[in-house]
Design an enzyme around this catalytic site. Structure first.
Site, PDB file in Angstrom:
ATOM      1  N   ARG A  17      10.600  -1.527  11.522  1.00 57.15           N
ATOM      2  CA  ARG A  17       9.588  -1.314  12.224  1.00 57.15           C
ATOM      3  C   ARG A  17       9.348  -2.510  13.391  1.00 57.15           C
ATOM      4  O   ARG A  17       9.831  -3.566  13.170  1.00 57.15           O
ATOM      5  CB  ARG A  17       8.242  -1.074  11.534  1.00 57.15           C
ATOM      6  CG  ARG A  17       7.897   0.109  10.700  1.00 57.15           C
ATOM      7  CD  ARG A  17       6.873  -0.010   9.914  1.00 57.15           C
ATOM      8  NE  ARG A  17       5.804  -0.605  10.314  1.00 57.15           N
ATOM      9  CZ  ARG A  17       4.635  -0.719   9.391  1.00 57.15           C
ATOM     10  NH1 ARG A  17       4.710  -0.002   8.166  1.00 57.15           N
ATOM     11  NH2 ARG A  17       3.484  -1.241   9.697  1.00 57.15           N
ATOM     12  N   ARG A  43     -10.549   1.141   8.150  1.00 56.31           N
ATOM     13  CA  ARG A  43     -10.245  -0.358   8.430  1.00 56.31           C
ATOM     14  C   ARG A  43     -11.471  -0.754   9.423  1.00 56.31           C
ATOM     15  O   ARG A  43     -11.291  -2.038   9.838  1.00 56.31           O
ATOM     16  CB  ARG A  43      -9.208  -0.292   9.367  1.00 56.31           C
ATOM     17  CG  ARG A  43      -7.585  -0.079   8.678  1.00 56.31           C
ATOM     18  CD  ARG A  43      -6.500  -0.688   9.426  1.00 56.31           C
ATOM     19  NE  ARG A  43      -5.315  -0.043   8.565  1.00 56.31           N
ATOM     20  CZ  ARG A  43      -4.408  -0.917   8.485  1.00 56.31           C
ATOM     21  NH1 ARG A  43      -4.146  -1.825   8.902  1.00 56.31           N
ATOM     22  NH2 ARG A  43      -3.247   0.139   7.935  1.00 56.31           N
ATOM     23  N   ARG A  47      -0.986  -9.064  13.041  1.00 55.12           N
ATOM     24  CA  ARG A  47      -1.480  -8.081  12.262  1.00 55.12           C
ATOM     25  C   ARG A  47      -2.350  -8.724  11.024  1.00 55.12           C
ATOM     26  O   ARG A  47      -3.513  -8.067  10.788  1.00 55.12           O
ATOM     27  CB  ARG A  47      -0.357  -6.989  11.750  1.00 55.12           C
ATOM     28  CG  ARG A  47       0.013  -6.152  12.774  1.00 55.12           C
ATOM     29  CD  ARG A  47       1.577  -5.712  12.313  1.00 55.12           C
ATOM     30  NE  ARG A  47       1.368  -5.081  11.208  1.00 55.12           N
ATOM     31  CZ  ARG A  47       2.547  -4.878  10.449  1.00 55.12           C
ATOM     32  NH1 ARG A  47       3.769  -5.260  10.712  1.00 55.12           N
ATOM     33  NH2 ARG A  47       2.584  -4.058   9.073  1.00 55.12           N
ATOM     34  N   ARG A 107      11.475  -5.725   5.042  1.00 60.14           N
ATOM     35  CA  ARG A 107      11.358  -4.283   4.713  1.00 60.14           C
ATOM     36  C   ARG A 107      12.256  -3.372   5.637  1.00 60.14           C
ATOM     37  O   ARG A 107      12.449  -3.746   6.849  1.00 60.14           O
ATOM     38  CB  ARG A 107      10.068  -4.046   5.074  1.00 60.14           C
ATOM     39  CG  ARG A 107       9.618  -2.429   5.219  1.00 60.14           C
ATOM     40  CD  ARG A 107       8.187  -2.201   5.037  1.00 60.14           C
ATOM     41  NE  ARG A 107       7.478  -2.725   6.265  1.00 60.14           N
ATOM     42  CZ  ARG A 107       6.101  -2.670   6.438  1.00 60.14           C
ATOM     43  NH1 ARG A 107       5.403  -2.225   5.596  1.00 60.14           N
ATOM     44  NH2 ARG A 107       5.642  -3.203   7.296  1.00 60.14           N
ATOM     45  N   LYS A 115       0.613  -1.067  -0.069  1.00 63.74           N
ATOM     46  CA  LYS A 115      -0.095   0.004  -0.032  1.00 63.74           C
ATOM     47  C   LYS A 115       0.861   1.271   0.110  1.00 63.74           C
ATOM     48  O   LYS A 115       0.561   2.310  -0.800  1.00 63.74           O
ATOM     49  CB  LYS A 115      -0.855   0.002   1.197  1.00 63.74           C
ATOM     50  CG  LYS A 115      -1.879  -1.325   1.354  1.00 63.74           C
ATOM     51  CD  LYS A 115      -2.911  -1.161   2.472  1.00 63.74           C
ATOM     52  CE  LYS A 115      -2.052  -0.950   3.754  1.00 63.74           C
ATOM     53  NZ  LYS A 115      -1.547  -2.354   3.960  1.00 63.74           N
TER      54      LYS A 115
END
Ligand code: AP5
Length: 209
Positions: free
Chosen positions: A153, A86, A164, A120, A13
């Site tokens: 993160r 969400r 998640r 990431r 996203k």
């Protein structure tokens, strides 16, 4: 043009939202990024960090406090909204502020999501996202744009990623259904390479321009 971008954690996203925002000159509202920037700001119900680190949704009353001012400001222009809504409650809140032209839904399988998130790296200074294999920086561990050290993160640890994803599956289903019923949902197979996903997105967005 007002777009919402939906998809599970790691679907791409943020990566695609940056490109959409640049090409179509849309204001980019990054819900997760705004919450992380304010993660230690105290509210009556605690800090955003308390929820983000566990991989669960930040309660609506906190999200509203931080995100709604951005949406209200952007509603006067064109925007791309990443990570909001969400929940159905967030859908209704958004509707009260402005109408949405299109909801892009990036669909990716679980195995690919884990691979993407665990590789990431991000630049906290300019919010650019890299991937150790798939989108590496020119110099290892360093941001191409500002030269800052890249970091990972806190919620990108495997146990939290799984949490998640579960939270996402449960909370986003009614949102997807809602936009599908309104005939503004566009599903995109985002298991493919970045540029192929980007090509599909442009085809869809060009039609509503
Ligand atoms: P948020 O920051 O929104 O995280 P997320 O939805 O979990 O999504 P990610 O940012 O992890 O992934 P992404 O889809 O942006 O993928 P990316 O482009 O980075 O939310 C974090 C937390 O905040 C939530 O858990 C929740 O607690 C809270 N929160 C946020 N919004 C909320 C709301 N509305 N209500 C309540 N709480 C909320 O890509 C991932 C990696 O893959 C990158 O390394 C990238 O380079 C790579 N990549 C991207 N596309 C491709 C491709 N096609 N092929 C190969 N690699 C790719």
């Amino acid at each position: 043009m007002k777009i919402v971008l939906l998809g599970p954690p790691g679907a791409g996203k943020g990566t695609q939202a940056e490109k959409i925002s640049r090409k179509y000159k849309l204001q980019y509202i990054d819900t997760g990024g705004i919450l992380r920037k304010n993660e230690n700001t105290k509210t009556k119900k605690g800090t955003p960090h308390k929820y983000i680190k566990k991989g669960i949704l930040v309660p609506d009353y906190i999200v509203i406090e931080f995100i709604l001012p951005f949406i209200k400001r952007a509603a006067k222009q064109n925007f791309i909204l990443d990570g909001f809504p969400r929940s159905l409650k967030q859908v209704k809140l958004l509707e009260k502020i402005t109408a949405i032209d299109i909801a892009l839904y990036l669909e990716v399988n679980q195995k690919e999501l884990i691979e993407r998130i665990s590789g990431r790296w991000i630049c906290r200074n300019c919010d650019i996202t890299y991937h150790i294999k798939l989108k590496p920086p020119k110099k290892e561990g360093i941001c191409d744009v500002c030269g800052e050290k890249l970091t990972q993160r806190e919620d990108d640890r495997p146990k939290i990623i799984r949490k998640r994803t579960r939270v996402f599956n449960k909370s986003l289903k009614p949102v997807i259904k809602y936009y599908e019923k309104r005939s503004i949902l566009k599903r995109i197979d985002a298991n493919r390479e970045l540029k192929e996903v980007w090509k599909d997105i442009q085809e869809i967005v060009n039609k509503i321009k």
